[in-house]
Design a protein around this motif. Structure first.
Motif, PDB file in Angstrom:
ATOM      1  N   ASN A   1       0.848  -1.184   0.000  1.00 38.58           N
ATOM      2  CA  ASN A   1       0.000   0.000   0.000  1.00 38.58           C
ATOM      3  C   ASN A   1       0.887   1.238   0.000  1.00 38.58           C
ATOM      4  O   ASN A   1       1.658   1.441   0.932  1.00 38.58           O
ATOM      5  CB  ASN A   1      -0.921  -0.013   1.218  1.00 38.58           C
ATOM      6  CG  ASN A   1      -1.974   1.056   1.135  1.00 38.58           C
ATOM      7  OD1 ASN A   1      -1.673   2.235   1.266  1.00 38.58           O
ATOM      8  ND2 ASN A   1      -3.201   0.642   0.905  1.00 38.58           N
TER       9      ASN A   1
ATOM     10  N   GLN B   1       1.013   5.419  -0.458  1.00 40.33           N
ATOM     11  CA  GLN B   1       0.289   6.682  -0.503  1.00 40.33           C
ATOM     12  C   GLN B   1       1.152   7.728  -1.196  1.00 40.33           C
ATOM     13  O   GLN B   1       2.371   7.680  -1.113  1.00 40.33           O
ATOM     14  CB  GLN B   1      -0.066   7.135   0.905  1.00 40.33           C
ATOM     15  CG  GLN B   1      -1.001   6.179   1.607  1.00 40.33           C
ATOM     16  CD  GLN B   1      -1.258   6.610   3.030  1.00 40.33           C
ATOM     17  OE1 GLN B   1      -1.042   7.750   3.407  1.00 40.33           O
ATOM     18  NE2 GLN B   1      -1.709   5.675   3.840  1.00 40.33           N
TER      19      GLN B   1
ATOM     20  N   ASP C   1       1.715  -1.960 -13.141  1.00 42.49           N
ATOM     21  CA  ASP C   1       0.790  -3.094 -13.199  1.00 42.49           C
ATOM     22  C   ASP C   1       1.108  -4.053 -14.337  1.00 42.49           C
ATOM     23  O   ASP C   1       0.298  -4.864 -14.739  1.00 42.49           O
ATOM     24  CB  ASP C   1      -0.661  -2.616 -13.276  1.00 42.49           C
ATOM     25  CG  ASP C   1      -0.905  -1.670 -14.431  1.00 42.49           C
ATOM     26  OD1 ASP C   1       0.033  -1.389 -15.192  1.00 42.49           O
ATOM     27  OD2 ASP C   1      -2.046  -1.198 -14.568  1.00 42.49           O
TER      28      ASP C   1
ATOM     29  N   GLU D   1      -2.727  -6.814  -8.280  1.00 44.49           N
ATOM     30  CA  GLU D   1      -4.110  -6.521  -7.924  1.00 44.49           C
ATOM     31  C   GLU D   1      -4.209  -5.088  -7.427  1.00 44.49           C
ATOM     32  O   GLU D   1      -3.482  -4.693  -6.528  1.00 44.49           O
ATOM     33  CB  GLU D   1      -4.592  -7.490  -6.844  1.00 44.49           C
ATOM     34  CG  GLU D   1      -6.047  -7.333  -6.513  1.00 44.49           C
ATOM     35  CD  GLU D   1      -6.513  -8.419  -5.571  1.00 44.49           C
ATOM     36  OE1 GLU D   1      -6.855  -9.514  -6.060  1.00 44.49           O
ATOM     37  OE2 GLU D   1      -6.508  -8.161  -4.356  1.00 44.49           O
ATOM     38  N   ARG D   2      -5.106  -4.313  -8.033  1.00 39.66           N
ATOM     39  CA  ARG D   2      -5.299  -2.899  -7.695  1.00 39.66           C
ATOM     40  C   ARG D   2      -6.738  -2.683  -7.254  1.00 39.66           C
ATOM     41  O   ARG D   2      -7.594  -2.376  -8.052  1.00 39.66           O
ATOM     42  CB  ARG D   2      -5.002  -2.018  -8.916  1.00 39.66           C
ATOM     43  CG  ARG D   2      -3.669  -2.195  -9.575  1.00 39.66           C
ATOM     44  CD  ARG D   2      -2.547  -1.383  -8.989  1.00 39.66           C
ATOM     45  NE  ARG D   2      -2.857  -0.143  -8.352  1.00 39.66           N
ATOM     46  CZ  ARG D   2      -2.906   1.042  -8.943  1.00 39.66           C
ATOM     47  NH1 ARG D   2      -2.675   1.161 -10.223  1.00 39.66           N
ATOM     48  NH2 ARG D   2      -3.172   2.134  -8.250  1.00 39.66           N
ATOM     49  N   LEU D   3      -7.009  -2.855  -5.964  1.00 34.68           N
ATOM     50  CA  LEU D   3      -8.362  -2.646  -5.458  1.00 34.68           C
ATOM     51  C   LEU D   3      -8.621  -1.189  -5.102  1.00 34.68           C
ATOM     52  O   LEU D   3      -9.763  -0.796  -4.911  1.00 34.68           O
ATOM     53  CB  LEU D   3      -8.626  -3.540  -4.244  1.00 34.68           C
ATOM     54  CG  LEU D   3      -8.567  -5.042  -4.530  1.00 34.68           C
ATOM     55  CD1 LEU D   3      -8.838  -5.838  -3.264  1.00 34.68           C
ATOM     56  CD2 LEU D   3      -9.556  -5.424  -5.616  1.00 34.68           C
ATOM     57  N   SER D   4      -7.547  -0.403  -5.002  1.00 33.68           N
ATOM     58  CA  SER D   4      -7.673   1.037  -4.758  1.00 33.68           C
ATOM     59  C   SER D   4      -6.475   1.727  -5.398  1.00 33.68           C
ATOM     60  O   SER D   4      -5.538   1.074  -5.855  1.00 33.68           O
ATOM     61  CB  SER D   4      -7.714   1.343  -3.256  1.00 33.68           C
ATOM     62  OG  SER D   4      -6.432   1.156  -2.681  1.00 33.68           O
ATOM     63  N   VAL D   5      -6.486   3.040  -5.417  1.00 32.21           N
ATOM     64  CA  VAL D   5      -5.410   3.805  -6.040  1.00 32.21           C
ATOM     65  C   VAL D   5      -4.070   3.573  -5.322  1.00 32.21           C
ATOM     66  O   VAL D   5      -3.016   3.663  -5.939  1.00 32.21           O
ATOM     67  CB  VAL D   5      -5.772   5.308  -6.105  1.00 32.21           C
ATOM     68  CG1 VAL D   5      -5.804   5.937  -4.715  1.00 32.21           C
ATOM     69  CG2 VAL D   5      -4.830   6.069  -7.012  1.00 32.21           C
ATOM     70  N   ASN D   6      -4.103   3.237  -4.029  1.00 30.87           N
ATOM     71  CA  ASN D   6      -2.877   3.012  -3.262  1.00 30.87           C
ATOM     72  C   ASN D   6      -2.419   1.557  -3.252  1.00 30.87           C
ATOM     73  O   ASN D   6      -1.361   1.243  -2.721  1.00 30.87           O
ATOM     74  CB  ASN D   6      -3.075   3.474  -1.809  1.00 30.87           C
ATOM     75  CG  ASN D   6      -3.342   4.951  -1.702  1.00 30.87           C
ATOM     76  OD1 ASN D   6      -2.937   5.728  -2.550  1.00 30.87           O
ATOM     77  ND2 ASN D   6      -4.038   5.343  -0.656  1.00 30.87           N
ATOM     78  N   ASP D   7      -3.206   0.658  -3.779  1.00 35.74           N
ATOM     79  CA  ASP D   7      -2.958  -0.780  -3.693  1.00 35.74           C
ATOM     80  C   ASP D   7      -2.136  -1.286  -4.874  1.00 35.74           C
ATOM     81  O   ASP D   7      -2.534  -1.121  -6.031  1.00 35.74           O
ATOM     82  CB  ASP D   7      -4.299  -1.516  -3.632  1.00 35.74           C
ATOM     83  CG  ASP D   7      -4.151  -2.998  -3.366  1.00 35.74           C
ATOM     84  OD1 ASP D   7      -3.066  -3.438  -2.943  1.00 35.74           O
ATOM     85  OD2 ASP D   7      -5.133  -3.732  -3.580  1.00 35.74           O
ATOM     86  N   TRP D   8      -0.995  -1.913  -4.576  1.00 39.52           N
ATOM     87  CA  TRP D   8      -0.110  -2.496  -5.589  1.00 39.52           C
ATOM     88  C   TRP D   8       0.252  -3.926  -5.182  1.00 39.52           C
ATOM     89  O   TRP D   8       1.406  -4.313  -5.173  1.00 39.52           O
ATOM     90  CB  TRP D   8       1.160  -1.655  -5.754  1.00 39.52           C
ATOM     91  CG  TRP D   8       0.861  -0.314  -6.303  1.00 39.52           C
ATOM     92  CD1 TRP D   8       0.590   0.831  -5.608  1.00 39.52           C
ATOM     93  CD2 TRP D   8       0.760   0.037  -7.685  1.00 39.52           C
ATOM     94  NE1 TRP D   8       0.343   1.867  -6.473  1.00 39.52           N
ATOM     95  CE2 TRP D   8       0.442   1.409  -7.754  1.00 39.52           C
ATOM     96  CE3 TRP D   8       0.906  -0.679  -8.875  1.00 39.52           C
ATOM     97  CZ2 TRP D   8       0.268   2.074  -8.964  1.00 39.52           C
ATOM     98  CZ3 TRP D   8       0.732  -0.017 -10.066  1.00 39.52           C
ATOM     99  CH2 TRP D   8       0.420   1.344 -10.112  1.00 39.52           C
ATOM    100  N   SER D   9      -0.738  -4.726  -4.812  1.00 38.81           N
ATOM    101  CA  SER D   9      -0.511  -6.063  -4.276  1.00 38.81           C
ATOM    102  C   SER D   9      -0.114  -7.055  -5.370  1.00 38.81           C
ATOM    103  O   SER D   9      -0.647  -7.030  -6.471  1.00 38.81           O
ATOM    104  CB  SER D   9      -1.762  -6.564  -3.561  1.00 38.81           C
ATOM    105  OG  SER D   9      -2.066  -5.717  -2.482  1.00 38.81           O
TER     106      SER D   9
END
Length: 151
Positions: free
Chosen positions: A47, A49, A70, A82-90
């Motif tokens: 995550n 920010q 990505d 996986e990008r579930l939000s703008v801050n997520d880079w899982s």
């Protein structure tokens, strides 16, 4: 009075814009341990920010580049970002096996480089049936997350 108000508003907007543009990315660099059963799917969270124009990259323990932003670089179809939000880079790894064990690193190209290390531990027991990796927090400081608990 009108010109002072306009100048004050213009200064305020410029200051806010400058802060938004120059905000440094934030990434928690604490080591996270994740345990997954062999054959399961695991999600390695990253995550970030205030990424701005900086780039994100995933590396495995052997310094192999897995992904940049990505886009998967390392040609293994089991990997996905996986990008579930703008801050997520899982990083998601499907069909986890013993060769996947090691320390993965999510990196941001700042000076100095920001790094989130994640140690993946693969449990030798085979995941039975259909299992979905749902992180289960083992301690409140998020130093250990166990995946693939029974549903």
């Amino acid at each position: 009075m009108f010109s002072k108000t306009v100048v004050s508003v213009a200064f305020l907007l410029t200051s806010v814009f400058f802060l938004a543009v120059t905000a440094r990315p934030i990434l928690d660099g604490t080591l996270l341990n994740i345990t997954a059963r062999r054959g399961s799917t695991v999600k390695l969270p990253c995550n970030i920010q205030n990424l701005g124009t900086h780039k994100v990259a995933w590396f495995d323990g052997g310094e192999t580049v897995i992904a940049v932003m990505d886009r998967i670089i390392y040609d293994i179809s089991r990997y996905n970002i996986e990008r579930l939000s703008v801050n997520d880079w899982s990083l998601v790894i499907r069909h986890v096996g013993p060769t996947d064990e090691g320390i993965y690193r999510c990196r941001v190209d700042t000076q100095p480089i920001l790094v989130k290390p994640i140690q993946l531990i693969v449990d030798g027991r085979v995941a039975g049936g259909i299992r979905v990796c749902i992180p289960q927090v083992v301690d409140r400081l998020l130093r250990h997350v166990r995946c693939c608990r029974n549903q």
